[in-house]
Design a protein around this motif. Structure first.
Motif, PDB file in Angstrom:
ATOM      1  N   PRO A  69       0.847  -1.200   0.000  1.00  0.00           N
ATOM      2  CA  PRO A  69       0.000   0.000   0.000  1.00  0.00           C
ATOM      3  C   PRO A  69       0.880   1.247   0.000  1.00  0.00           C
ATOM      4  O   PRO A  69       1.935   1.271   0.640  1.00  0.00           O
ATOM      5  CB  PRO A  69      -0.787  -0.130   1.308  1.00  0.00           C
ATOM      6  CG  PRO A  69      -0.804  -1.599   1.586  1.00  0.00           C
ATOM      7  CD  PRO A  69       0.515  -2.117   1.093  1.00  0.00           C
TER       8      PRO A  69
ATOM      9  N   ILE B  71      -7.641   8.230   0.939  1.00  0.00           N
ATOM     10  CA  ILE B  71      -6.865   7.439  -0.024  1.00  0.00           C
ATOM     11  C   ILE B  71      -5.461   7.210   0.545  1.00  0.00           C
ATOM     12  O   ILE B  71      -5.077   7.825   1.543  1.00  0.00           O
ATOM     13  CB  ILE B  71      -6.759   8.137  -1.400  1.00  0.00           C
ATOM     14  CG1 ILE B  71      -6.017   9.484  -1.256  1.00  0.00           C
ATOM     15  CG2 ILE B  71      -8.124   8.325  -2.017  1.00  0.00           C
ATOM     16  CD1 ILE B  71      -5.701  10.146  -2.577  1.00  0.00           C
TER      17      ILE B  71
ATOM     18  N   GLU C  25      -4.159   3.880   0.971  1.00  0.00           N
ATOM     19  CA  GLU C  25      -3.993   2.482   1.362  1.00  0.00           C
ATOM     20  C   GLU C  25      -4.036   1.549   0.157  1.00  0.00           C
ATOM     21  O   GLU C  25      -3.965   0.337   0.298  1.00  0.00           O
ATOM     22  CB  GLU C  25      -5.082   2.085   2.368  1.00  0.00           C
ATOM     23  CG  GLU C  25      -5.013   2.857   3.678  1.00  0.00           C
ATOM     24  CD  GLU C  25      -3.642   2.790   4.331  1.00  0.00           C
ATOM     25  OE1 GLU C  25      -3.064   1.678   4.374  1.00  0.00           O
ATOM     26  OE2 GLU C  25      -3.146   3.841   4.777  1.00  0.00           O
ATOM     27  N   GLU C  26      -4.174   2.151  -1.035  1.00  0.00           N
ATOM     28  CA  GLU C  26      -4.185   1.339  -2.256  1.00  0.00           C
ATOM     29  C   GLU C  26      -2.765   1.176  -2.786  1.00  0.00           C
ATOM     30  O   GLU C  26      -1.842   1.842  -2.339  1.00  0.00           O
ATOM     31  CB  GLU C  26      -5.055   2.019  -3.326  1.00  0.00           C
ATOM     32  CG  GLU C  26      -4.443   3.265  -3.945  1.00  0.00           C
ATOM     33  CD  GLU C  26      -4.490   4.495  -3.058  1.00  0.00           C
ATOM     34  OE1 GLU C  26      -3.840   5.503  -3.405  1.00  0.00           O
ATOM     35  OE2 GLU C  26      -5.169   4.458  -2.015  1.00  0.00           O
TER      36      GLU C  26
ATOM     37  N   LYS D 276      -5.535   6.412  -7.648  1.00  0.00           N
ATOM     38  CA  LYS D 276      -6.467   7.203  -6.846  1.00  0.00           C
ATOM     39  C   LYS D 276      -5.911   8.585  -6.543  1.00  0.00           C
ATOM     40  O   LYS D 276      -6.661   9.567  -6.490  1.00  0.00           O
ATOM     41  CB  LYS D 276      -6.800   6.468  -5.552  1.00  0.00           C
ATOM     42  CG  LYS D 276      -7.737   5.292  -5.744  1.00  0.00           C
ATOM     43  CD  LYS D 276      -8.200   4.725  -4.424  1.00  0.00           C
ATOM     44  CE  LYS D 276      -9.182   3.583  -4.634  1.00  0.00           C
ATOM     45  NZ  LYS D 276      -9.647   3.009  -3.337  1.00  0.00           N
TER      46      LYS D 276
END
Length: 214
Positions: free
Chosen positions: A73, A157, A159-160, A165
């Motif tokens: 992440p 946002i 943690e992707e 994003k």
């Protein structure tokens, strides 16, 4: 296996290598029974420090960082990099410093050839570029990263995996877009300094290869 155990194992293997070197094994000459000269220790220090710096730079720049970015992440990746990079630049900088000192001692400036002077220049360049990263670019990059993480957490946002994003949200968030621009500029300068240091070490590796008898 703990850190100290691994370190002692490495020292033990180094000692075995010294025992089985041509200077101490398989020769009956009087010179072979003499303790190794200072120049031998300096050559060993130079080779070990250079290879450590080269290997660390190769792994972090082209392999480790890319694998982490593609699998962690984004905030976790950034936090890990903020802890790893100061240690990385400190290690490579210290190794470059030892390489400069040992090479400078073995090849005094007044009596060294033009090629040797160039090599000392390459080593000094690698050292300088690493210092610039350690004391200038990396602290600035880490500070900007923390500020950007704060904005991203407000937007839920980070943690992707990957940048998708961030880029989408930045289109509607001028503050995040501005922070992305500043971060990109400083991070770009840090990456450039790192590549220049790696390139300087690469040029020295060609010189060393020409000196090795296999």
């Amino acid at each position: 296996m703990g850190w100290m155990s691994r370190f002692l194992a490495a020292v033990a293997f180094l000692a075995i290598g010294v025992i089985f070197s041509p200077e101490t094994f398989g020769s009956s000459s009087m010179d072979a029974r003499k303790p190794p000269k200072l120049s031998t220790f300096l050559k060993l220090a130079h080779l070990l420090c250079f290879s450590t710096a080269w290997g660390a730079a190769l792994w972090v720049t082209f392999i480790g960082g890319i694998i982490m970015f593609k699998n962690l992440p984004r905030h976790q990746f950034g936090n890990l990099q903020s802890k790893m990079f100061p240690a990385y630049f400190m290690l490579v900088g210290a190794c470059c410093a030892f390489s400069v000192v040992s090479f400078g001692y073995l090849h005094p400036w007044k009596s060294s050839s033009t090629a040797e002077k160039y090599q000392l220049g390459f080593l000094l360049s690698a050292f300088a570029f690493n210092l610039s990263n350690l004391f200038v670019f990396t602290p600035m990059t880490i500070e900007m990263m923390k500020q950007r993480h704060k904005i991203e957490r407000e937007e839920k946002i980070g943690e992707e995996i990957g940048w998708t994003k961030n880029q989408e949200v930045a289109k509607g968030n001028p503050k995040l877009a501005a922070m992305n621009k500043k971060f990109g500029m400083i991070h770009g300068l840090s990456s450039l300094a790192n590549i220049m240091a790696f390139g300087s070490l690469a040029m020295h590796s060609w010189y060393l290869a020409g000196k090795i008898n296999l």
